[in-house]
Scaffold this active site. Structure first.
Site, PDB file in Angstrom:
ATOM      1  N   ILE A  82       0.843  -1.201   0.000  1.00 35.87           N
ATOM      2  CA  ILE A  82       0.000   0.000   0.000  1.00 35.87           C
ATOM      3  C   ILE A  82       0.875   1.247   0.000  1.00 35.87           C
ATOM      4  O   ILE A  82       1.661   1.469   0.923  1.00 35.87           O
ATOM      5  CB  ILE A  82      -0.950   0.015   1.229  1.00 35.87           C
ATOM      6  CG1 ILE A  82      -1.731  -1.309   1.316  1.00 35.87           C
ATOM      7  CG2 ILE A  82      -1.894   1.207   1.146  1.00 35.87           C
ATOM      8  CD1 ILE A  82      -2.501  -1.701   0.074  1.00 35.87           C
ATOM      9  N   LYS A  83       0.694   2.047  -1.060  1.00 39.83           N
ATOM     10  CA  LYS A  83       1.522   3.248  -1.216  1.00 39.83           C
ATOM     11  C   LYS A  83       0.771   4.430  -0.613  1.00 39.83           C
ATOM     12  O   LYS A  83      -0.383   4.710  -0.984  1.00 39.83           O
ATOM     13  CB  LYS A  83       1.775   3.465  -2.705  1.00 39.83           C
ATOM     14  CG  LYS A  83       3.036   4.215  -3.019  1.00 39.83           C
ATOM     15  CD  LYS A  83       3.305   4.123  -4.521  1.00 39.83           C
ATOM     16  CE  LYS A  83       4.503   4.930  -4.907  1.00 39.83           C
ATOM     17  NZ  LYS A  83       4.639   5.007  -6.365  1.00 39.83           N
ATOM     18  N   LEU A  84       1.437   5.086   0.324  1.00 40.24           N
ATOM     19  CA  LEU A  84       0.805   6.180   1.081  1.00 40.24           C
ATOM     20  C   LEU A  84       1.628   7.451   0.929  1.00 40.24           C
ATOM     21  O   LEU A  84       2.861   7.391   0.974  1.00 40.24           O
ATOM     22  CB  LEU A  84       0.780   5.817   2.570  1.00 40.24           C
ATOM     23  CG  LEU A  84       0.046   4.534   2.942  1.00 40.24           C
ATOM     24  CD1 LEU A  84       0.470   4.070   4.342  1.00 40.24           C
ATOM     25  CD2 LEU A  84      -1.460   4.754   2.883  1.00 40.24           C
TER      26      LEU A  84
END
Ligand code: E4P
Length: 214
Positions: A82-84
């Protein structure tokens, strides 16, 4: 050192993955938009090609929305990361996912302090953008070195994922300075094969072989 391909283009991913040294994929909203596909569908298709980490970025800007979106993206495949974004809300979501054992990639990192915050919140990867710093007159690669030193000082396990890499010199410098991972556009990966002496040497070998067969 891990090599990721920085694209949403399935043909580029298939071709680069067939070369054997590509370990994963990163995408971002701009790269997904270029494909004209729905993000979930695209990530699912990528996960059928590549057996390695695949970064999928959340669109929500608030922590609650990022968590809901990230949990949904994580159901696509076990390899989804998950890219945040590096924001206060992004850090809240990062801490949440670390606690649940879900892998994260904190993106849009432009300072060593930002990388330190992501590492403290248990990010799996932190993505400093080298080329975009070069674009504004800083030496982006210096940031990779600073983060390497800080992570080594404290034994942080967060991986330094050098991003926004634009040419083959960047890749060599990342390797020399100790980036754990480099995410690289297709054209730049392709360029890594080339050396004029390899080409002229091979041409000569083939010409000599052909002469010997006459
Ligand atoms: C990283 O994950 C980003 O997708 C990417 O490397 C950004 O590169 P750019 O600055 O060339 O857009």
């Amino acid at each position: 050192m891990e090599f990721f391909i920085d694209t949403g283009d399935l043909n580029e991913i298939k071709t680069a993955y067939s070369w054997g040294f590509v370990d994963g994929v990163t995408t971002n909203p701009s790269l997904v938009a270029k494909t004209g596909k729905n993000q979930k569908e695209l990530i699912k298709e990528i996960s059928q090609i590549v057996d390695g980490p695949i970064s999928a970025e959340v669109i929500a800007l608030d922590a609650k929305g990022m968590i809901a979106e990230g949990e949904d993206l994580a159901t696509i495949h076990k390899n989804v990361v998950i890219k945040l974004p590096m924001t206060k809300d992004g850090m809240i979501a990062c801490k949440h996912f670390s606690g649940k054992g879900i892998k994260t990639n904190v993106t849009l990192v432009f300072s060593a302090n930002q990388a330190l915050l992501a590492a403290k919140n248990g990010a799996t990867y932190v993505s400093p953008f080298v080329g975009r710093l070069d674009d504004v007159g800083q030496t982006g690669m210096d940031l990779i070195g600073e983060i390497r030193q800080i992570f080594n000082n404290y034994g942080f396990e967060t991986k330094i994922l050098a991003a926004s890499l634009r040419h083959s010199q960047h890749i060599k410098e990342c390797a020399m300075v100790g980036a754990d991972t480099a995410t690289i556009p297709f054209k730049v990966i392709e360029g890594l094969f080339n050396h004029p002496l390899t080409k002229s040497g091979l041409d000569q070998f083939m010409a000599d072989h052909a002469k010997s067969q006459k």
